[in-house]
Design a protein around this motif. Structure first.
Motif, PDB file in Angstrom:
ATOM      1  N   TYR A 172       0.840  -1.191   0.000  1.00  0.00           N
ATOM      2  CA  TYR A 172       0.000   0.000   0.000  1.00  0.00           C
ATOM      3  C   TYR A 172       0.878   1.245   0.000  1.00  0.00           C
ATOM      4  O   TYR A 172       2.014   1.200   0.452  1.00  0.00           O
ATOM      5  N   GLY A 173       0.298   2.378  -0.430  1.00  0.00           N
ATOM      6  CA  GLY A 173       0.927   3.674  -0.205  1.00  0.00           C
ATOM      7  C   GLY A 173       0.783   3.967   1.275  1.00  0.00           C
ATOM      8  O   GLY A 173      -0.332   4.131   1.770  1.00  0.00           O
ATOM      9  N   GLY A 174       1.874   4.004   2.010  1.00  0.00           N
ATOM     10  CA  GLY A 174       1.834   3.978   3.463  1.00  0.00           C
ATOM     11  C   GLY A 174       1.252   5.179   4.175  1.00  0.00           C
ATOM     12  O   GLY A 174       0.777   5.055   5.292  1.00  0.00           O
ATOM     13  N   SER A 175       1.276   6.357   3.571  1.00  0.00           N
ATOM     14  CA  SER A 175       0.872   7.563   4.288  1.00  0.00           C
ATOM     15  C   SER A 175      -0.581   7.973   4.055  1.00  0.00           C
ATOM     16  O   SER A 175      -1.051   8.913   4.679  1.00  0.00           O
ATOM     17  N   GLN A 176      -1.268   7.299   3.182  1.00  0.00           N
ATOM     18  CA  GLN A 176      -2.632   7.685   2.834  1.00  0.00           C
ATOM     19  C   GLN A 176      -3.596   7.424   3.994  1.00  0.00           C
ATOM     20  O   GLN A 176      -3.491   6.405   4.672  1.00  0.00           O
ATOM     21  N   PRO A 177      -4.562   8.327   4.244  1.00  0.00           N
ATOM     22  CA  PRO A 177      -5.439   8.178   5.405  1.00  0.00           C
ATOM     23  C   PRO A 177      -6.354   6.957   5.363  1.00  0.00           C
ATOM     24  O   PRO A 177      -6.769   6.468   6.412  1.00  0.00           O
ATOM     25  N   MET A 178      -6.665   6.433   4.187  1.00  0.00           N
ATOM     26  CA  MET A 178      -7.562   5.277   4.102  1.00  0.00           C
ATOM     27  C   MET A 178      -6.836   3.944   4.273  1.00  0.00           C
ATOM     28  O   MET A 178      -7.457   2.898   4.367  1.00  0.00           O
ATOM     29  N   ILE A 179      -5.530   3.961   4.367  1.00  0.00           N
ATOM     30  CA  ILE A 179      -4.738   2.732   4.426  1.00  0.00           C
ATOM     31  C   ILE A 179      -5.064   1.859   5.631  1.00  0.00           C
ATOM     32  O   ILE A 179      -5.213   0.642   5.485  1.00  0.00           O
ATOM     33  N   PRO A 180      -5.197   2.398   6.850  1.00  0.00           N
ATOM     34  CA  PRO A 180      -5.498   1.501   7.967  1.00  0.00           C
ATOM     35  C   PRO A 180      -6.728   0.631   7.743  1.00  0.00           C
ATOM     36  O   PRO A 180      -6.691  -0.575   7.980  1.00  0.00           O
ATOM     37  N   SER A 181      -7.813   1.211   7.244  1.00  0.00           N
ATOM     38  CA  SER A 181      -9.021   0.403   7.039  1.00  0.00           C
ATOM     39  C   SER A 181      -8.810  -0.631   5.935  1.00  0.00           C
ATOM     40  O   SER A 181      -9.320  -1.751   6.028  1.00  0.00           O
ATOM     41  N   LEU A 182      -8.036  -0.310   4.909  1.00  0.00           N
ATOM     42  CA  LEU A 182      -7.762  -1.278   3.842  1.00  0.00           C
ATOM     43  C   LEU A 182      -6.921  -2.442   4.358  1.00  0.00           C
ATOM     44  O   LEU A 182      -7.186  -3.602   4.049  1.00  0.00           O
ATOM     45  N   VAL A 183      -5.889  -2.130   5.139  1.00  0.00           N
ATOM     46  CA  VAL A 183      -5.023  -3.183   5.681  1.00  0.00           C
ATOM     47  C   VAL A 183      -5.834  -4.083   6.613  1.00  0.00           C
ATOM     48  O   VAL A 183      -5.737  -5.311   6.536  1.00  0.00           O
ATOM     49  N   VAL A 184      -6.639  -3.494   7.474  1.00  0.00           N
ATOM     50  CA  VAL A 184      -7.465  -4.273   8.404  1.00  0.00           C
ATOM     51  C   VAL A 184      -8.410  -5.187   7.624  1.00  0.00           C
ATOM     52  O   VAL A 184      -8.531  -6.381   7.928  1.00  0.00           O
ATOM     53  N   GLU A 185      -9.046  -4.639   6.608  1.00  0.00           N
ATOM     54  CA  GLU A 185      -9.967  -5.443   5.791  1.00  0.00           C
ATOM     55  C   GLU A 185      -9.234  -6.597   5.112  1.00  0.00           C
ATOM     56  O   GLU A 185      -9.698  -7.740   5.151  1.00  0.00           O
ATOM     57  N   ASP A 186      -8.080  -6.315   4.518  1.00  0.00           N
ATOM     58  CA  ASP A 186      -7.327  -7.362   3.826  1.00  0.00           C
ATOM     59  C   ASP A 186      -6.813  -8.419   4.800  1.00  0.00           C
ATOM     60  O   ASP A 186      -6.876  -9.631   4.517  1.00  0.00           O
ATOM     61  N   LEU A 187      -6.304  -8.007   5.943  1.00  0.00           N
ATOM     62  CA  LEU A 187      -5.812  -8.970   6.928  1.00  0.00           C
ATOM     63  C   LEU A 187      -6.939  -9.842   7.475  1.00  0.00           C
ATOM     64  O   LEU A 187      -6.752 -11.048   7.683  1.00  0.00           O
ATOM     65  N   ASN A 188      -8.096  -9.250   7.684  1.00  0.00           N
ATOM     66  CA  ASN A 188      -9.222 -10.030   8.200  1.00  0.00           C
ATOM     67  C   ASN A 188      -9.689 -11.084   7.188  1.00  0.00           C
ATOM     68  O   ASN A 188     -10.258 -12.096   7.566  1.00  0.00           O
TER      69      ASN A 188
END
Length: 191
Positions: A172-188
């Motif tokens: 992911y592009g690490g600094s983007q504000p939507m990244i945490p929710s995307l990472v959480v969704e993908d990991l889940n």
């Protein structure tokens, strides 16, 4: 029979969605680094068996590194501090980012358990960066009045996720504000 096969195809496709494509296999790699407590860390070996959410930063960064670090902390909180996920921030400025400097940086962000900052010998750090396809280049250098060298680094903006076998499965592009929710969704989806 054809109708029966056609009914199973969508189920097969949905089931395969939980097995992301491997972007890079780091399982055979071995980097001798140190953490912010000055303890030796072999990456990725010491994290094998856990998922790893990893960002790349340097502590003198004037802009996106703090956002990358904040996103790593947000992901950890949103996942409710999971035991099977390790959070790692690796520096690409090992000259200035000593273990004590990284420890101080981590305290400023309120990092918690399962969060490791990595630095080390320049050769090992740069080999890790090459393996993770993180690029960096000194962009500005100036000598202060006291003779201290001041410099800034242009660099990749990246967070990546490694699976339990040290394979990079998401980037992911690490600094983007939507990244945490995307990472959480993908990991889940894969945990």
């Amino acid at each position: 029979m054809k109708k029966l096969i056609l009914l199973f195809i969508p189920l097969f496709i949905i089931a395969c969605g939980n097995n992301p494509e491997v972007i890079e296999d780091m399982g055979d790699a071995s980097f001798q680094l140190v953490n912010s407590d000055s303890a030796e860390v072999v990456f990725p070996d010491d994290f094998e068996g856990d998922y790893v959410v990893m960002g790349f930063i340097y502590t003198n960064c004037p802009d996106i590194c703090s956002l990358i670090t904040q996103n790593l902390v947000k992901i950890q909180k949103e996942l409710n501090y999971p035991e099977d996920v390790q959070f790692v921030a690796a520096t690409f400025d090992p000259v200035r980012d000593t273990p004590s400097k990284l420890k101080q940086y981590g305290k400023a962000f309120g990092v918690d358990e399962n969060f490791t900052f990595l630095t080390g010998d320049s050769t090992e750090v740069f080999a890790l960066m090459d393996s993770a396809r993180v690029r960096s280049q000194v962009s500005f250098t100036q000598q202060t009045e006291s003779g201290k060298e001041l410099y800034f680094i242009n660099h990749s903006d990246k967070i990546m996720v490694l699976d339990k076998q040290a394979q990079v499965i998401f980037e992911y592009g690490g600094s983007q504000p939507m990244i945490p929710s995307l990472v959480v969704e993908d990991l889940n989806k894969v945990r």
